[in-house]
Design an enzyme around this catalytic site. Structure first.
Site, PDB file in Angstrom:
ATOM      1  N   ARG A  58      12.201   4.691  -7.240  1.00  0.00           N
ATOM      2  CA  ARG A  58      11.799   3.390  -7.797  1.00  0.00           C
ATOM      3  C   ARG A  58      12.786   2.881  -8.853  1.00  0.00           C
ATOM      4  O   ARG A  58      12.415   2.140  -9.751  1.00  0.00           O
ATOM      5  CB  ARG A  58      10.393   3.451  -8.401  1.00  0.00           C
ATOM      6  CG  ARG A  58       9.300   3.725  -7.382  1.00  0.00           C
ATOM      7  CD  ARG A  58       9.092   2.538  -6.449  1.00  0.00           C
ATOM      8  NE  ARG A  58       7.820   2.596  -5.774  1.00  0.00           N
ATOM      9  CZ  ARG A  58       6.741   1.874  -6.116  1.00  0.00           C
ATOM     10  NH1 ARG A  58       6.797   1.025  -7.105  1.00  0.00           N
ATOM     11  NH2 ARG A  58       5.623   1.998  -5.441  1.00  0.00           N
TER      12      ARG A  58
ATOM     13  N   ARG B 289      10.892  -2.288 -11.833  1.00  0.00           N
ATOM     14  CA  ARG B 289      10.324  -2.940 -13.006  1.00  0.00           C
ATOM     15  C   ARG B 289      10.810  -2.438 -14.350  1.00  0.00           C
ATOM     16  O   ARG B 289      10.550  -3.066 -15.354  1.00  0.00           O
ATOM     17  CB  ARG B 289       8.805  -2.786 -12.967  1.00  0.00           C
ATOM     18  CG  ARG B 289       8.171  -3.637 -11.912  1.00  0.00           C
ATOM     19  CD  ARG B 289       6.699  -3.435 -11.890  1.00  0.00           C
ATOM     20  NE  ARG B 289       6.381  -2.088 -11.428  1.00  0.00           N
ATOM     21  CZ  ARG B 289       5.151  -1.677 -11.181  1.00  0.00           C
ATOM     22  NH1 ARG B 289       4.143  -2.481 -11.377  1.00  0.00           N
ATOM     23  NH2 ARG B 289       4.935  -0.445 -10.755  1.00  0.00           N
TER      24      ARG B 289
ATOM     25  N   ARG C 277      11.809 -11.494 -11.329  1.00  0.00           N
ATOM     26  CA  ARG C 277      10.394 -11.496 -11.027  1.00  0.00           C
ATOM     27  C   ARG C 277       9.688 -12.749 -11.567  1.00  0.00           C
ATOM     28  O   ARG C 277       8.681 -13.178 -11.032  1.00  0.00           O
ATOM     29  CB  ARG C 277       9.830 -10.249 -11.691  1.00  0.00           C
ATOM     30  CG  ARG C 277       8.517  -9.813 -11.211  1.00  0.00           C
ATOM     31  CD  ARG C 277       8.288  -8.492 -11.900  1.00  0.00           C
ATOM     32  NE  ARG C 277       6.901  -8.163 -11.912  1.00  0.00           N
ATOM     33  CZ  ARG C 277       6.351  -7.387 -12.834  1.00  0.00           C
ATOM     34  NH1 ARG C 277       7.068  -6.909 -13.815  1.00  0.00           N
ATOM     35  NH2 ARG C 277       5.090  -7.100 -12.757  1.00  0.00           N
TER      36      ARG C 277
ATOM     37  N   ASP D   3       9.883  -2.640   0.342  1.00  0.00           N
ATOM     38  CA  ASP D   3       8.628  -1.954   0.089  1.00  0.00           C
ATOM     39  C   ASP D   3       8.178  -1.271   1.368  1.00  0.00           C
ATOM     40  O   ASP D   3       8.527  -1.706   2.467  1.00  0.00           O
ATOM     41  CB  ASP D   3       7.551  -2.926  -0.391  1.00  0.00           C
ATOM     42  CG  ASP D   3       6.401  -2.168  -1.048  1.00  0.00           C
ATOM     43  OD1 ASP D   3       6.556  -1.754  -2.211  1.00  0.00           O
ATOM     44  OD2 ASP D   3       5.367  -1.940  -0.387  1.00  0.00           O
TER      45      ASP D   3
ATOM     46  N   TYR E  30      -3.179   2.591   3.007  1.00  0.00           N
ATOM     47  CA  TYR E  30      -3.301   1.203   2.534  1.00  0.00           C
ATOM     48  C   TYR E  30      -3.973   0.320   3.576  1.00  0.00           C
ATOM     49  O   TYR E  30      -4.760  -0.567   3.230  1.00  0.00           O
ATOM     50  CB  TYR E  30      -1.922   0.641   2.156  1.00  0.00           C
ATOM     51  CG  TYR E  30      -1.420   1.227   0.855  1.00  0.00           C
ATOM     52  CD1 TYR E  30      -1.912   0.767  -0.366  1.00  0.00           C
ATOM     53  CD2 TYR E  30      -0.502   2.261   0.840  1.00  0.00           C
ATOM     54  CE1 TYR E  30      -1.483   1.318  -1.557  1.00  0.00           C
ATOM     55  CE2 TYR E  30      -0.061   2.822  -0.344  1.00  0.00           C
ATOM     56  CZ  TYR E  30      -0.557   2.354  -1.544  1.00  0.00           C
ATOM     57  OH  TYR E  30      -0.143   2.904  -2.726  1.00  0.00           O
TER      58      TYR E  30
HETATM   59  O1  CP3 Z   1      12.868   3.114  -5.006  1.00  0.00           O
HETATM   60  C1  CP3 Z   1      13.233   1.926  -5.166  1.00  0.00           C
HETATM   61  O2  CP3 Z   1      13.675   1.514  -6.219  1.00  0.00           O
HETATM   62  C2  CP3 Z   1      13.197   0.982  -3.977  1.00  0.00           C
HETATM   63  C3  CP3 Z   1      12.103   0.080  -3.976  1.00  0.00           C
HETATM   64  C4  CP3 Z   1      10.702   0.517  -3.660  1.00  0.00           C
HETATM   65  C5  CP3 Z   1       9.592  -0.298  -3.992  1.00  0.00           C
HETATM   66  N1  CP3 Z   1       8.480   0.265  -3.445  1.00  0.00           N
HETATM   67  C6  CP3 Z   1       9.662  -1.537  -4.768  1.00  0.00           C
HETATM   68  C7  CP3 Z   1       8.436  -2.029  -5.420  1.00  0.00           C
HETATM   69  C8  CP3 Z   1      10.216   1.618  -2.969  1.00  0.00           C
HETATM   70  C9  CP3 Z   1      10.944   2.828  -2.423  1.00  0.00           C
HETATM   71  C10 CP3 Z   1       8.808   1.436  -2.825  1.00  0.00           C
HETATM   72  C11 CP3 Z   1       7.941   2.369  -2.092  1.00  0.00           C
HETATM   73  C12 CP3 Z   1       6.502   2.239  -2.194  1.00  0.00           C
HETATM   74  N2  CP3 Z   1       5.746   1.104  -2.192  1.00  0.00           N
HETATM   75  C13 CP3 Z   1       5.624   3.344  -2.201  1.00  0.00           C
HETATM   76  C14 CP3 Z   1       6.040   4.786  -2.087  1.00  0.00           C
HETATM   77  C15 CP3 Z   1       6.623   5.299  -3.340  1.00  0.00           C
HETATM   78  C16 CP3 Z   1       5.641   5.585  -4.444  1.00  0.00           C
HETATM   79  O3  CP3 Z   1       5.923   5.151  -5.562  1.00  0.00           O
HETATM   80  O4  CP3 Z   1       4.661   6.291  -4.213  1.00  0.00           O
HETATM   81  C17 CP3 Z   1       4.306   2.837  -2.256  1.00  0.00           C
HETATM   82  C18 CP3 Z   1       3.048   3.661  -2.318  1.00  0.00           C
HETATM   83  C19 CP3 Z   1       4.398   1.419  -2.235  1.00  0.00           C
HETATM   84  C20 CP3 Z   1       3.283   0.417  -2.228  1.00  0.00           C
HETATM   85  C21 CP3 Z   1       3.355  -0.379  -3.456  1.00  0.00           C
HETATM   86  N3  CP3 Z   1       4.247  -1.413  -3.660  1.00  0.00           N
HETATM   87  C22 CP3 Z   1       2.649  -0.190  -4.664  1.00  0.00           C
HETATM   88  C23 CP3 Z   1       1.560   0.832  -4.884  1.00  0.00           C
HETATM   89  C24 CP3 Z   1       3.123  -1.124  -5.589  1.00  0.00           C
HETATM   90  C25 CP3 Z   1       2.758  -1.260  -7.053  1.00  0.00           C
HETATM   91  C26 CP3 Z   1       1.736  -2.276  -7.298  1.00  0.00           C
HETATM   92  C27 CP3 Z   1       1.610  -2.517  -8.802  1.00  0.00           C
HETATM   93  O5  CP3 Z   1       1.549  -3.690  -9.163  1.00  0.00           O
HETATM   94  O6  CP3 Z   1       1.632  -1.548  -9.557  1.00  0.00           O
HETATM   95  C28 CP3 Z   1       4.120  -1.873  -4.943  1.00  0.00           C
HETATM   96  C29 CP3 Z   1       4.905  -2.962  -5.526  1.00  0.00           C
HETATM   97  C30 CP3 Z   1       6.327  -2.667  -5.770  1.00  0.00           C
HETATM   98  N4  CP3 Z   1       7.188  -2.094  -4.885  1.00  0.00           N
HETATM   99  C31 CP3 Z   1       7.037  -2.988  -6.951  1.00  0.00           C
HETATM  100  C32 CP3 Z   1       8.379  -2.595  -6.727  1.00  0.00           C
HETATM  101  C33 CP3 Z   1       9.520  -2.777  -7.642  1.00  0.00           C
HETATM  102  C34 CP3 Z   1       6.442  -3.669  -8.184  1.00  0.00           C
HETATM  103  C35 CP3 Z   1       6.066  -5.063  -7.861  1.00  0.00           C
HETATM  104  C36 CP3 Z   1       6.611  -6.043  -8.847  1.00  0.00           C
HETATM  105  O7  CP3 Z   1       7.770  -6.370  -8.747  1.00  0.00           O
HETATM  106  O8  CP3 Z   1       5.848  -6.459  -9.692  1.00  0.00           O
END
Ligand code: CP3
Length: 341
Positions: A25, A29, A38, A74, A151
């Protein structure tokens, strides 16, 4: 040829001067430059616009010089392409209006043509490769079929994913049909990603640890292993199972290139379970990046000593927390760059 090939060497199990480092990640953020974008664009717009996605991909590399970049996207873009209409709701996270709860729902799910539905990811990869200029490798990724199912059935994040588990345990035919559709889509998707230019792929099984060891084999590992078998001649595959230490021994008995581990297992125990064949990745508790930078450096040096510098990729045990101070992330990366054994 990629100039800094530490990451690729570690995946092949070759001897390195120091282990490579990146952070799960990292494209996200905790960076002010990410938060600035964002303000202007919603989440899936950022994913779907190759210029933005490629920019977010290189942001952490420009700031800290990690040994690999990961394409910004994502895991939920895959079910979206399968006609499952996920939204990202502010303060809620992933959200599905009509969760999948029956065989009839599963039958509506399609296995899409990848370039028609996810061509924007391939364009983002090509642009990111240009921006990285062969300096460091680019990682592509997908969610594990089980984690995606979580999900799709729960309809949102959860502490237990009870609805997802109930679906598997009460409607196993529907569950396996859905898991297979996700697997087939994921295989085609990752193969296209490799063609577009990623140098390795990681499968995120964030919710594998919700399952018992027996259920994990049936509902998660079986499908991850299909993906590994399908991709093994295309690119190195890393499998990260959060909370899946109980399955390490079986996971190592596969064609995976590396296994990601979280902080609930010691490096020595992980090594003992997987033998000396496979590379390990992990496993600092992301909350430890809130310790003072000096302390972080000590913990990282100890972690490298415990895993051993070879067949090892330094990482966190899960994604970096959004409020991690930049100086602390910097200390984590620097500790690896400065490592001497
Ligand atoms: O690793 C990286 O930097 C690449 C980008 C990446 C994102 N999501 C960007 C993201 C990766 C590899 C993911 C994978 C992902 N997405 C997973 C598996 C990894 C883990 O952390 O367990 C899962 C379960 C998701 C599903 C998902 N997407 C969730 C649970 C969330 C968070 C929701 C929240 O508001 O807390 C996201 C959103 C997300 N994906 C964000 C980012 C940077 C944050 C959204 C934003 O920009 O506000």
């Amino acid at each position: 040829m990629i100039k800094n090939d530490l990451f690729l060497k570690a995946l092949k199990g070759e001897t390195v001067s120091r282990p490579p480092v990146w952070m799960m990640r990292q494209a996200g953020r905790f960076l002010p430059e990410f938060r600035a974008l964002r303000e202007k664009y919603d989440f899936f717009t950022r994913c779907r616009t190759p210029e933005l996605a490629s920019e977010i991909t290189v942001q952490p590399y420009r700031r800290f010089g990690m040994d690999a970049a990961i394409i910004f996207s994502d895991i939920l873009v895959v079910p979206q392409a399968m006609n499952i209409n996920f939204e990202m709701r502010p303060n809620v996270g992933p959200w599905l209006e009509n969760p999948i709860r029956s065989l009839k729902d599963v039958e509506q799910v399609i296995v899409p043509e990848i370039n028609e539905t996810l061509g924007y990811v391939m364009d983002a990869i090509k642009l990111a490769k240009e921006k990285l200029n062969n300096e460091v490798p680019l990682i592509g990724f997908a969610g594990s079929p089980w984690t995606i199912l979580c999900y799709c059935v729960q309809g949102q994040g959860s502490k237990t994913f009870d609805k997802a588990k109930e679906f598997c345990f009460t409607q196993p035919i529907a569950a396996h049909t859905l898991l297979q559709k996700i697997t087939d889509t994921t295989i085609a998707y990752l193969k296209e990603k490799v063609k577009a230019g990623v140098d390795a792929v990681q499968i995120f099984d964030s919710w594998g640890g919700m399952l018992s060891p027996v259920d994990y084999q049936e509902f998660s590992w079986k499908y991850i292993n299909q993906i590994i078998e399908a991709l093994k001649d295309d690119a190195p595959v890393i499998a990260f199972g959060k909370g899946c230490w109980f399955a390490l021994e079986k996971m190592a008995n596969s064609n995976v290139s590396a296994l990601g581990v979280d902080w609930t297992i010691t490096p020595k125990m992980a090594r003992k379970l997987i033998g000396n064949k496979i590379t390990l990745q992990g496993n600092l508790d992301p909350t430890r990046l809130l310790s003072p930078p000096k302390e972080i450096k000590k913990l990282v040096a100890k972690m490298i000593d415990d895993f051993g510098k070879d067949k090892y990729i330094v990482n966190l045990g899960h994604g970096i927390l959004p409020y991690t101070p930049l100086d602390n992330a910097k200390a984590f990366i620097e500790a690896v760059q400065e490592y001497k054994n």
